[in-house]
Design a protein around this motif. Structure first.
Motif, PDB file in Angstrom:
ATOM      1  N   THR A   1       0.683  -1.193  -0.037  1.00  0.00           N
ATOM      2  CA  THR A   1      -0.044   0.070   0.116  1.00  0.00           C
ATOM      3  C   THR A   1       0.785   1.160  -0.107  1.00  0.00           C
TER       4      THR A   1
ATOM      5  N   LYS B   1       2.686   1.811  -3.245  1.00  0.00           N
ATOM      6  CA  LYS B   1       1.738   2.352  -4.297  1.00  0.00           C
ATOM      7  C   LYS B   1       1.217   3.883  -4.203  1.00  0.00           C
ATOM      8  N   GLN B   2       1.221   3.908  -2.847  1.00  0.00           N
ATOM      9  CA  GLN B   2       1.154   5.468  -2.723  1.00  0.00           C
ATOM     10  C   GLN B   2       1.970   6.467  -2.830  1.00  0.00           C
TER      11      GLN B   2
ATOM     12  N   THR C   1       4.279   5.790  -5.295  1.00  0.00           N
ATOM     13  CA  THR C   1       4.500   5.819  -6.935  1.00  0.00           C
ATOM     14  C   THR C   1       3.341   6.678  -7.348  1.00  0.00           C
ATOM     15  N   THR C   2       2.033   6.614  -6.729  1.00  0.00           N
ATOM     16  CA  THR C   2       0.977   7.413  -7.176  1.00  0.00           C
ATOM     17  C   THR C   2       1.314   9.180  -7.018  1.00  0.00           C
ATOM     18  N   SER C   3       2.030   9.483  -5.800  1.00  0.00           N
ATOM     19  CA  SER C   3       2.360  10.909  -5.559  1.00  0.00           C
ATOM     20  C   SER C   3       3.486  11.247  -6.509  1.00  0.00           C
TER      21      SER C   3
ATOM     22  N   GLN D   1       3.775  10.565  -9.747  1.00  0.00           N
ATOM     23  CA  GLN D   1       3.389  10.444 -11.230  1.00  0.00           C
ATOM     24  C   GLN D   1       2.672  12.028 -11.308  1.00  0.00           C
TER      25      GLN D   1
END
Length: 414
Positions: A404, A407-408, A410-412, A414
């Motif tokens: 989790t 993933k957070q 990686t998302t931030s 982008q």
């Protein structure tokens, strides 16, 4: 006379249950070696203990299932889907491993002439096993309770539990209280386990000879080996599939800080605060571990799946019942579901062995004796089982939290 007023009774309650069971085991062996006649007369103690287990196990299974399902908390689902998948996959793989090892290194249990001559109609294959399961599933609930039909009790328990999820909080609280009350009675019976084990071991060894000790040792080696394999190979593999990095740092931390306390408390429920503290220290996702630790202590039971599978197949092997591959796979599924219902008390998984045994037409008298034998070797087995169950919670929660957080990030970015 209260237990605080007599020194012997005070000593009895002061000494832990594990040393008492170990002492009962040793004294039973000594008595069987010294006097066969006196040892055989101790079958009364073993019989009373087994009958007590037989009487309480059916109502325990029914009430625990109803209480756990009716009180299931809806709402926050912090990564629960992934965690539940890990929990069930871990239990299923543990049961499959236990099945394979049980076929490669088959265990046997001696039941005595009386039980071996009891009426037994073993299934001829998967069709007979499925028919037995279906017949037991639609049994009358009162009949299921009287005849210890565990499959029927679980089905009725699930149905009533689901219906009671819409009941008032007062009703749910009552079910929780009833569950606690039945568990309390089980704890009282388990307190007499040292006497029961003493009588069981003494009479069994006097009747079957000391070769039975080798069978107990073989059974214990199979159980513990399977549990160690799950802790060191299967759990890390499942964790890696989720977190995609070397999981062994997390695995060894969980074994050191969660498994060791659980080994001595022999209770997943008692280890909840320990696991909470570990998750906090490792900076895991709080929304995940605050829900997942109590949930895992209730339903993540790989060790229980191994115990139920190995002891069931040892019973089946001892009764000379042939098991085909399809029946073995079905046993793994049933065992994994049963493991979720293992109560939070020491030796709770043993009380669910009759559910799996009933698939093969094994009568309650024999499966109750298996429970007694399980308690005799539980001095080691139950401690290792609880250590595996509890440490698995930390490993899986840590893996999901790591995934989790990754993933957070990686998302931030982008």
């Amino acid at each position: 006379m209260t237990h605080s007023s007599h020194p012997l009774i005070r000593l009895y309650f002061k000494v832990g249950l594990i040393p008492q069971i170990f002492l009962g085991l040793i004294l039973g062996i000594i008595l069987a070696a010294v006097s066969k006649d006196y040892a055989l007369s101790m079958s009364l103690l073993g019989g009373l203990f087994i009958n007590a287990l037989k009487s309480v196990a059916p109502i325990l299974v029914l009430i625990l299932v109803i209480a756990s399902i009716s009180n299931h908390q809806q709402g926050k689902r912090a990564n629960m889907k992934t965690l539940l998948t890990l929990y069930f996959a871990g239990m299923m793989l543990a049961a499959l491993l236990a099945t394979v090892v049980s076929f490669v290194f088959p265990s046997e249990i001696s039941f005595g002439e009386t039980l071996m001559q009891s009426k037994l109609t073993p299934p001829n294959g998967i069709s007979d096993v499925l028919k037995t399961l279906l017949d037991k599933m639609i049994d009358n609930p009162v009949n299921a309770l009287v005849n210890a039909n565990y499959i029927g009790l679980i089905i009725w328990g699930v149905g009533i539990g689901l219906a009671l999820r819409h009941a008032s909080e007062t009703t749910k609280t009552m079910m929780n209280d009833l569950s606690y009350a039945i568990s309390f009675i089980v704890r009282i019976i388990i307190r007499f386990a040292p006497l029961g084990v003493f009588g069981l071991v003494a009479s069994t060894l006097a009747e079957t000879g000391f070769g039975e000790l080798l069978k107990y040792a073989h059974l214990l080696v199979v159980l513990v080996s399977c549990m160690l394999f799950v802790a060191l190979i299967i759990n890390p593999l499942l964790a890696y599939l989720v977190m995609r990095k070397n999981p062994y740092s997390l695995v060894f931390t969980s074994l050191k800080e969660s498994a060791i306390p659980a080994f001595f408390t022999r209770s997943s429920a008692a280890n909840i605060p320990v696991n909470m503290e570990i998750c906090k220290k490792l900076k895991m996702d709080e929304d995940t571990y605050s829900v997942a630790v109590p949930l895992g202590a209730a339903i993540n039971m790989s060790g229980a799946a191994i115990t139920i599978t190995v002891l069931t197949l040892a019973t089946v092997n001892s009764m000379h019942i042939d098991v085909d591959i399809y029946s073995a796979v079905l046993l793994c599924i049933v065992t994994s579901v049963c493991a979720c219902g293992a109560s939070g008390i020491a030796g709770g998984s043993l009380l669910l062995i009759p559910v799996a045994c009933s698939m093969f037409g094994i009568p309650n008298e024999i499966s109750a004796k298996v429970i007694g034998i399980g308690i005799a070797i539980g001095v080691i087995q139950d401690s290792v089982e609880t250590a595996l169950n509890s440490s698995s919670d930390v490993v899986f929660i840590g893996a999901v939290s790591a995934a989790t957080q990754k993933k957070q990030i990686t998302t931030s970015n982008q």
